[in-house]
Design a protein around this motif. Structure first.
Motif, PDB file in Angstrom:
ATOM      1  N   THR A 117       0.817  -1.214   0.000  1.00 39.95           N
ATOM      2  CA  THR A 117       0.000   0.000   0.000  1.00 39.95           C
ATOM      3  C   THR A 117       0.853   1.267   0.000  1.00 39.95           C
ATOM      4  O   THR A 117       0.312   2.375   0.040  1.00 39.95           O
ATOM      5  CB  THR A 117      -0.920   0.040   1.236  1.00 39.95           C
ATOM      6  N   TYR A 118       2.170   1.095  -0.063  1.00 43.25           N
ATOM      7  CA  TYR A 118       3.060   2.248   0.042  1.00 43.25           C
ATOM      8  C   TYR A 118       3.111   3.016  -1.275  1.00 43.25           C
ATOM      9  O   TYR A 118       3.237   2.439  -2.363  1.00 43.25           O
ATOM     10  CB  TYR A 118       4.463   1.801   0.443  1.00 43.25           C
ATOM     11  N   LYS A 119       3.026   4.321  -1.181  1.00 42.96           N
ATOM     12  CA  LYS A 119       2.941   5.194  -2.347  1.00 42.96           C
ATOM     13  C   LYS A 119       4.144   5.068  -3.264  1.00 42.96           C
ATOM     14  O   LYS A 119       4.008   5.135  -4.499  1.00 42.96           O
ATOM     15  CB  LYS A 119       2.785   6.650  -1.874  1.00 42.96           C
ATOM     16  N   TRP A 120       5.334   4.894  -2.695  1.00 47.32           N
ATOM     17  CA  TRP A 120       6.553   4.955  -3.486  1.00 47.32           C
ATOM     18  C   TRP A 120       7.131   3.582  -3.804  1.00 47.32           C
ATOM     19  O   TRP A 120       8.345   3.401  -3.898  1.00 47.32           O
ATOM     20  CB  TRP A 120       7.596   5.823  -2.791  1.00 47.32           C
ATOM     21  N   VAL A 121       6.244   2.603  -3.977  1.00 45.35           N
ATOM     22  CA  VAL A 121       6.638   1.264  -4.430  1.00 45.35           C
ATOM     23  C   VAL A 121       5.829   0.903  -5.671  1.00 45.35           C
ATOM     24  O   VAL A 121       4.607   1.036  -5.686  1.00 45.35           O
ATOM     25  CB  VAL A 121       6.404   0.200  -3.342  1.00 45.35           C
ATOM     26  N   GLU A 122       6.536   0.475  -6.726  1.00 43.87           N
ATOM     27  CA  GLU A 122       5.887  -0.006  -7.946  1.00 43.87           C
ATOM     28  C   GLU A 122       6.545  -1.320  -8.342  1.00 43.87           C
ATOM     29  O   GLU A 122       7.771  -1.406  -8.455  1.00 43.87           O
ATOM     30  CB  GLU A 122       6.024   1.010  -9.084  1.00 43.87           C
ATOM     31  N   ASN A 123       5.719  -2.349  -8.511  1.00 40.83           N
ATOM     32  CA  ASN A 123       6.211  -3.676  -8.885  1.00 40.83           C
ATOM     33  C   ASN A 123       7.289  -4.173  -7.922  1.00 40.83           C
ATOM     34  O   ASN A 123       8.283  -4.787  -8.330  1.00 40.83           O
ATOM     35  CB  ASN A 123       6.758  -3.660 -10.316  1.00 40.83           C
ATOM     36  N   GLY A 124       7.077  -3.874  -6.660  1.00 40.60           N
ATOM     37  CA  GLY A 124       7.999  -4.356  -5.643  1.00 40.60           C
ATOM     38  C   GLY A 124       9.282  -3.568  -5.516  1.00 40.60           C
ATOM     39  O   GLY A 124      10.157  -3.918  -4.719  1.00 40.60           O
ATOM     40  N   LYS A 125       9.430  -2.493  -6.276  1.00 39.64           N
ATOM     41  CA  LYS A 125      10.641  -1.677  -6.261  1.00 39.64           C
ATOM     42  C   LYS A 125      10.312  -0.241  -5.863  1.00 39.64           C
ATOM     43  O   LYS A 125       9.206   0.249  -6.115  1.00 39.64           O
ATOM     44  CB  LYS A 125      11.296  -1.667  -7.651  1.00 39.64           C
ATOM     45  N   LEU A 126      11.291   0.423  -5.248  1.00 36.83           N
ATOM     46  CA  LEU A 126      11.114   1.818  -4.892  1.00 36.83           C
ATOM     47  C   LEU A 126      11.064   2.680  -6.151  1.00 36.83           C
ATOM     48  O   LEU A 126      11.906   2.539  -7.040  1.00 36.83           O
ATOM     49  CB  LEU A 126      12.258   2.291  -3.993  1.00 36.83           C
ATOM     50  N   SER A 127      10.088   3.586  -6.203  1.00 37.14           N
ATOM     51  CA  SER A 127       9.952   4.459  -7.365  1.00 37.14           C
ATOM     52  C   SER A 127      10.471   5.870  -7.102  1.00 37.14           C
ATOM     53  O   SER A 127      10.563   6.683  -8.031  1.00 37.14           O
ATOM     54  CB  SER A 127       8.481   4.533  -7.794  1.00 37.14           C
ATOM     55  N   LYS A 128      10.805   6.170  -5.853  1.00 37.25           N
ATOM     56  CA  LYS A 128      11.345   7.481  -5.501  1.00 37.25           C
ATOM     57  C   LYS A 128      12.119   7.364  -4.199  1.00 37.25           C
ATOM     58  O   LYS A 128      11.827   6.509  -3.375  1.00 37.25           O
ATOM     59  CB  LYS A 128      10.219   8.514  -5.355  1.00 37.25           C
ATOM     60  N   TYR A 129      13.104   8.234  -4.020  1.00 37.09           N
ATOM     61  CA  TYR A 129      13.970   8.236  -2.836  1.00 37.09           C
ATOM     62  C   TYR A 129      14.719   6.909  -2.737  1.00 37.09           C
ATOM     63  O   TYR A 129      14.455   6.066  -1.879  1.00 37.09           O
ATOM     64  CB  TYR A 129      13.161   8.492  -1.558  1.00 37.09           C
ATOM     65  N   CYS A 130      15.661   6.725  -3.661  1.00 33.24           N
ATOM     66  CA  CYS A 130      16.424   5.469  -3.699  1.00 33.24           C
ATOM     67  C   CYS A 130      17.884   5.749  -4.034  1.00 33.24           C
ATOM     68  O   CYS A 130      18.178   6.563  -4.915  1.00 33.24           O
ATOM     69  CB  CYS A 130      15.814   4.513  -4.728  1.00 33.24           C
ATOM     70  N   THR A 131      18.779   5.067  -3.335  1.00 31.74           N
ATOM     71  CA  THR A 131      20.221   5.202  -3.574  1.00 31.74           C
ATOM     72  C   THR A 131      20.855   3.878  -3.966  1.00 31.74           C
ATOM     73  O   THR A 131      22.076   3.780  -4.050  1.00 31.74           O
ATOM     74  CB  THR A 131      20.922   5.734  -2.308  1.00 31.74           C
ATOM     75  N   ASP A 132      20.047   2.848  -4.211  1.00 33.70           N
ATOM     76  CA  ASP A 132      20.547   1.505  -4.481  1.00 33.70           C
ATOM     77  C   ASP A 132      19.736   0.904  -5.624  1.00 33.70           C
ATOM     78  O   ASP A 132      18.529   0.705  -5.499  1.00 33.70           O
ATOM     79  CB  ASP A 132      20.419   0.641  -3.226  1.00 33.70           C
ATOM     80  N   SER A 133      20.380   0.615  -6.750  1.00 35.69           N
ATOM     81  CA  SER A 133      19.686   0.096  -7.927  1.00 35.69           C
ATOM     82  C   SER A 133      19.014  -1.235  -7.667  1.00 35.69           C
ATOM     83  O   SER A 133      18.065  -1.607  -8.361  1.00 35.69           O
ATOM     84  CB  SER A 133      20.666  -0.032  -9.100  1.00 35.69           C
ATOM     85  N   LYS A 134      19.483  -1.980  -6.672  1.00 37.07           N
ATOM     86  CA  LYS A 134      18.846  -3.253  -6.346  1.00 37.07           C
ATOM     87  C   LYS A 134      17.479  -3.040  -5.688  1.00 37.07           C
ATOM     88  O   LYS A 134      16.635  -3.931  -5.697  1.00 37.07           O
ATOM     89  CB  LYS A 134      19.739  -4.060  -5.409  1.00 37.07           C
TER      90      LYS A 134
END
Length: 378
Positions: free
Chosen positions: A231-248
């Motif tokens: 339900t988190y706003k900044w997750v799409e398809n199990g990945k972070l969509s914003k505020y991320c410093t790690d490509s994994k």
């Protein structure tokens, strides 16, 4: 000591006028064309004004200050050197009362007064009569003194002491307090922190310092029924969509601080209000003493700064999935800082009955409470 006491008193009085219940007060704004705008006292929200007594027009014909004041230099520069010697503070209220105290070497002095006052002003100068109503030294109660005072260029002056209104001229922080002056929360509270950061007296979504307020996922600005990764706003398809410093973990944008549009404190309250950074949380933890206590029946932590002023944070716990955990046992408060080493989390302020610290990170989708701050650096 008595000399200091009398000097202190006349200062306090200078700031205010006697406010008698039967008198009709109003805010008078002088326009450049010589006309006036009159606002009834019940419509006044911020007391930083010139007041005129309509039943006794000659009682006051000049400006007088209401609010929180700190000893300053003659040029108006605030003194913040309590580690060297005393810095005097006072609160002046519109009901004809006030408080005065000193800060000595970073601690609140035991010597403190409460007083009643009356004041007459002619332009920028006048006199004030003060009477001590309560004191840490009982023999001072009932003593009174009338002293000449001046109020020019936002500086109160009497004898050898100068005072300047705390927060004056800071561009948006004109209402800075040492304690809540009324029930119209929130207020900016000055804890004497080195950075100058002022903390709010209550949480986002709360109307009193003891209320938990809202629980928000990090970077979200609305409460919801379920706090989970799906339900988190900044997750799409199990990945972070914003505020991320790690490509994994997701799409790398290297944002490590919340944008204002995602800062619930700024979105809900506007103005100078923002969520605290990790540095500001650490500053609070390191520069304030903390006491696990109960305020108005609510368990929480009271943080007291070097100037003797404090804020209360309720032990509001956290929200995870559908449940509320640890309420009454610990406090979890978001900062606006990402956990760079593990960007699925964000930094937060934690405290319980024996410990307080700014921590590495908590899952961003969990619901934590928020205590806003304001700083000239924001």
């Amino acid at each position: 000591m008595m000399k200091k006491f009398f000097l202190l008193q006349f200062f306090l009085g200078l700031c205010q006028i006697a406010a008698f219940a039967q008198m009709d007060y109003e805010l008078v704004i002088d326009k450049t064309d010589g006309s006036e705008i009159v606002i009834p006292v019940e419509d006044i929200e911020q007391m930083f004004f010139r007041e005129r007594n309509t039943s006794q027009p000659d009682l006051l014909d000049g400006p007088f200050p209401v609010g929180q004041w700190q000893e300053c230099k003659p040029d108006g520069t605030l003194r913040d050197d309590a580690t060297e010697y005393e810095v005097m503070h006072m609160n002046i209220y519109s009901n004809g009362t006030g408080d005065w105290w000193t800060v000595t070497k970073g601690k609140t002095d035991e010597y403190r007064y409460s007083f009643n006052y009356t004041c007459t002003m002619n332009g920028s100068s006048g006199s004030v009569t003060m009477t001590i109503t309560a004191s840490s030294r009982q023999s001072d109660v009932g003593q009174s003194l009338t002293m000449p005072v001046t109020y020019e260029k936002e500086i109160l002056h009497g004898g050898e002491i100068y005072y300047k209104k705390v927060g004056g001229g800071t561009g948006g922080e004109s209402n800075v307090y040492y304690e809540c002056p009324d029930g119209n929360h929130p207020h900016l509270i000055d804890l004497g922190l080195p950075s100058g950061t002022k903390w709010a007296c209550c949480n986002v979504g709360a109307t009193t310092p003891e209320q938990d307020g809202g629980y928000y996922a990090w970077g979200e600005t609305e409460e919801k029924d379920e706090y989970y990764s799906s339900t988190y706003k900044w997750v799409e398809n199990g990945k972070l969509s914003k505020y991320c410093t790690d490509s994994k973990r997701g799409i790398v944008d290297n944002k490590t601080l919340l944008d204002l549009a995602d800062d619930v404190a700024h979105v809900k309250w506007g103005g100078v209000w923002v969520m605290p950074t990790l540095d500001q949380c650490e500053e609070l933890a390191k520069n304030c003493s903390f006491v696990w206590t109960t305020q108005n029946g609510v368990i929480g932590c009271k943080f007291t700064g070097s100037n003797g002023c404090s804020i209360f944070l309720p032990a509001s716990g956290w929200r995870d999935r559908y449940s509320l955990g640890n309420k009454g046992f610990s406090g979890y408060y978001w900062s606006s800082t990402l956990n760079e080493s593990s960007p699925r989390g964000a930094r937060y302020l934690f405290f319980d009955s024996s410990f307080v610290s700014a921590f590495q990170g908590y899952y961003r989708y969990n619901g934590l409470t928020v205590r806003p701050v304001s700083s000239s650096n924001n």
